[in-house]
Scaffold this motif. Structure first.
Motif, short mmCIF file in Angstrom:
data_model
loop_
_atom_site.label_atom_id
_atom_site.label_comp_id
_atom_site.label_asym_id
_atom_site.label_seq_id
_atom_site.Cartn_x
_atom_site.Cartn_y
_atom_site.Cartn_z
N ALA A 84 2.66 -40.95 -7.35
CA ALA A 84 3.88 -40.66 -8.12
C ALA A 84 3.98 -41.69 -9.24
CB ALA A 84 5.11 -40.74 -7.21
N ASN A 85 3.49 -41.27 -10.40
CA ASN A 85 3.33 -42.20 -11.52
C ASN A 85 4.22 -41.87 -12.72
OD1 ASN A 85 1.66 -44.07 -13.42
ND2 ASN A 85 1.41 -42.04 -14.33
N ALA A 86 4.62 -40.60 -12.87
CA ALA A 86 5.35 -40.18 -14.06
C ALA A 86 6.62 -41.01 -14.25
CB ALA A 86 5.71 -38.70 -13.97
N GLY A 87 6.84 -41.47 -15.48
CA GLY A 87 8.03 -42.27 -15.74
C GLY A 87 8.31 -42.38 -17.23
N ILE A 88 9.55 -42.76 -17.54
CA ILE A 88 9.97 -42.95 -18.92
C ILE A 88 10.77 -44.24 -19.03
CG2 ILE A 88 10.04 -40.48 -19.43
CD1 ILE A 88 13.14 -40.69 -19.21
N THR A 89 11.00 -44.68 -20.25
CA THR A 89 11.90 -45.80 -20.52
C THR A 89 12.93 -45.37 -21.54
OG1 THR A 89 10.43 -46.65 -22.26
CG2 THR A 89 10.15 -47.58 -20.05
N ARG A 90 14.10 -45.97 -21.45
CA ARG A 90 15.15 -45.82 -22.45
C ARG A 90 15.78 -47.21 -22.60
NH1 ARG A 90 13.08 -41.58 -23.04
NH2 ARG A 90 13.96 -39.46 -22.92
N ASP A 91 14.99 -48.14 -23.11
CA ASP A 91 15.40 -49.55 -23.12
C ASP A 91 16.49 -49.82 -24.14
OD1 ASP A 91 13.38 -49.78 -21.30
OD2 ASP A 91 12.04 -50.96 -22.58
N THR A 92 17.50 -50.52 -23.70
CA THR A 92 18.56 -51.03 -24.58
C THR A 92 19.45 -51.95 -23.76
OG1 THR A 92 20.24 -50.42 -26.22
CG2 THR A 92 20.22 -49.15 -24.18
N LEU A 93 20.17 -52.82 -24.42
CA LEU A 93 21.05 -53.74 -23.71
C LEU A 93 22.15 -52.99 -22.97
CD1 LEU A 93 21.38 -56.56 -26.39
CD2 LEU A 93 19.95 -56.57 -24.32
N LEU A 94 22.61 -53.56 -21.88
CA LEU A 94 23.58 -52.90 -21.01
C LEU A 94 24.79 -52.37 -21.75
CD1 LEU A 94 24.57 -52.19 -18.14
CD2 LEU A 94 25.52 -54.50 -18.00
N MET A 95 25.36 -53.16 -22.64
CA MET A 95 26.58 -52.75 -23.33
C MET A 95 26.34 -51.61 -24.31
SD MET A 95 28.86 -54.45 -21.87
CE MET A 95 30.24 -54.00 -22.90
N ARG A 96 25.08 -51.40 -24.69
CA ARG A 96 24.75 -50.31 -25.61
C ARG A 96 24.18 -49.10 -24.87
NH1 ARG A 96 21.45 -53.93 -30.10
NH2 ARG A 96 23.23 -55.21 -30.80
N MET A 97 23.86 -49.26 -23.61
CA MET A 97 23.23 -48.19 -22.84
C MET A 97 24.23 -47.07 -22.57
SD MET A 97 21.10 -48.53 -19.26
CE MET A 97 19.90 -49.64 -20.04
N THR A 98 23.85 -45.85 -22.91
CA THR A 98 24.73 -44.72 -22.64
C THR A 98 24.48 -44.22 -21.22
OG1 THR A 98 23.13 -43.07 -23.39
CG2 THR A 98 24.60 -44.04 -25.06
N GLU A 99 25.41 -43.44 -20.73
CA GLU A 99 25.22 -42.87 -19.39
C GLU A 99 23.98 -41.97 -19.38
OE1 GLU A 99 27.65 -40.06 -16.23
OE2 GLU A 99 28.77 -41.46 -17.51
N GLU A 100 23.73 -41.29 -20.50
CA GLU A 100 22.55 -40.44 -20.60
C GLU A 100 21.27 -41.27 -20.54
OE1 GLU A 100 20.74 -36.83 -23.38
OE2 GLU A 100 22.41 -38.05 -24.11
N ASP A 101 21.27 -42.43 -21.20
CA ASP A 101 20.12 -43.33 -21.12
C ASP A 101 19.82 -43.69 -19.67
OD1 ASP A 101 19.78 -43.53 -23.91
OD2 ASP A 101 21.14 -45.25 -24.07
N PHE A 102 20.88 -43.92 -18.92
CA PHE A 102 20.72 -44.33 -17.53
C PHE A 102 20.27 -43.16 -16.66
CE2 PHE A 102 21.99 -45.42 -13.24
CZ PHE A 102 21.60 -46.74 -13.13
N THR A 103 20.97 -42.05 -16.76
CA THR A 103 20.68 -40.93 -15.86
C THR A 103 19.33 -40.27 -16.16
OG1 THR A 103 22.00 -39.44 -17.26
CG2 THR A 103 23.11 -40.45 -15.38
N ASP A 104 18.91 -40.26 -17.42
CA ASP A 104 17.61 -39.68 -17.75
C ASP A 104 16.48 -40.46 -17.07
OD1 ASP A 104 18.57 -37.62 -19.24
OD2 ASP A 104 18.00 -38.43 -21.19
N VAL A 105 16.58 -41.77 -17.11
CA VAL A 105 15.56 -42.62 -16.51
C VAL A 105 15.57 -42.47 -14.98
CG1 VAL A 105 14.84 -45.01 -16.10
CG2 VAL A 105 15.45 -44.25 -18.41
N ILE A 106 16.75 -42.45 -14.39
CA ILE A 106 16.85 -42.28 -12.94
C ILE A 106 16.32 -40.92 -12.53
CG2 ILE A 106 18.45 -42.09 -10.99
CD1 ILE A 106 18.05 -44.96 -11.93
N ASP A 107 16.66 -39.88 -13.28
CA ASP A 107 16.25 -38.52 -12.91
C ASP A 107 14.74 -38.36 -12.99
OD1 ASP A 107 16.63 -35.93 -12.02
OD2 ASP A 107 17.00 -35.13 -14.02
N THR A 108 14.12 -39.02 -13.96
CA THR A 108 12.67 -38.92 -14.10
C THR A 108 11.95 -39.86 -13.12
OG1 THR A 108 12.86 -38.35 -16.44
CG2 THR A 108 10.72 -39.17 -15.68
#
Length: 238
Positions: free
Chosen positions: A78-102
């Motif tokens: 299980a290798n597939a993965g993505i990043t959506r790097d940004t500082l916590l205060m700038r991170m959107t909920e979509e940035d977070f959930t997209d990475v978790i979902d993938t």
């Protein structure tokens, strides 16, 4: 099963970087190597299936095609993965959930589907590709670190649940690796990362592939729920 018997291998995200190196290493051993890929080119040297780990139907369709061609998946990476790097205060909920979902839920989807065949075979190897960041932490990667850390809990829960069924689940935690992603970083940033690594250099994708093939071998049949760092000493103690 002997080491010489070809097995059915599936590597998610196997068309580039670490995933490609792992797929190639298993192919060199004579196994039937299948990969999934979401974008980019499909490597002709493997049985390549376009699939998205965020889409359960897509994953089920990929497994059906693989099973029809080679039989049940015996070793899953299980290798597939993505990043959506940004500082916590700038991170959107979509940035977070997209990475978790993938990275996390995507791993769950492919593992859950693989275990159906493994239970019938009464054997199987599951290998998660995590990251030193999952243990060590990294500024700007709250989402990524959370997803990679959670793979450890998943592997250890699977070990307790399926260990008696001759199914193992382990985690490889790479550090910085020479891939297209690291090559795109400014040289000054790359050097800062190298300075933080006791080995003073990045890993090669093949370094992770060597560990993956060993974990899938009979030599590692009694190892499960383990986290193996391949990071040049960067995360030691974490």
């Amino acid at each position: 099963m002997t080491e010489q018997t070809p097995k059915t291998i599936l590597v998610t995200g196997g068309n580039r970087g670490i995933g490609y190196a792992i797929a190639q290493a298993f192919k060199n051993q004579g196994h039937n190597v299948c990969i999934t890929y979401r974008s980019g080119e499909a490597p002709q040297e493997f049985f390549s299936v376009k699939a998205d780990v965020k889409d359960t139907e897509s994953i089920n369709a990929a497994y059906e095609l693989i099973e029809k061609t080679y039989g049940p998946v015996e070793i899953l990476i299980a290798n597939a993965g993505i990043t959506r790097d940004t500082l916590l205060m700038r991170m959107t909920e979509e940035d977070f959930t997209d990475v978790i979902d993938t990275n996390l839920t995507g791993a769950f989807r492919v593992v859950q589907r693989a275990t159906k065949g493994m239970l019938k075979l009464k054997r199987g190897r599951i290998i998660f590709i995590s990251s030193v960041v999952g243990l060590y932490g990294s500024a700007g990667q709250t989402n990524y670190a959370a997803s990679k850390s959670a793979l450890i809990g998943m592997a250890r829960s699977i070990t307790r649940e399926l260990g008696a069924r001759n199914i193992t689940a382990n985690v490889i935690a790479p550090g910085f690796v020479n891939t297209e992603m690291t090559a795109a970083l400014p040289e000054k940033v790359q050097q800062q990362y190298r300075d933080a690594i006791p080995a003073k250099k990045f890993a090669e994708p093949e370094d992770i592939a060597h560990v993956a093939t060993w974990l899938a071998s009979e030599q590692a049949h009694y190892i499960s729920g383990a986290v193996i760092p391949v990071d040049g000493g960067l995360g030691m103690g974490h």
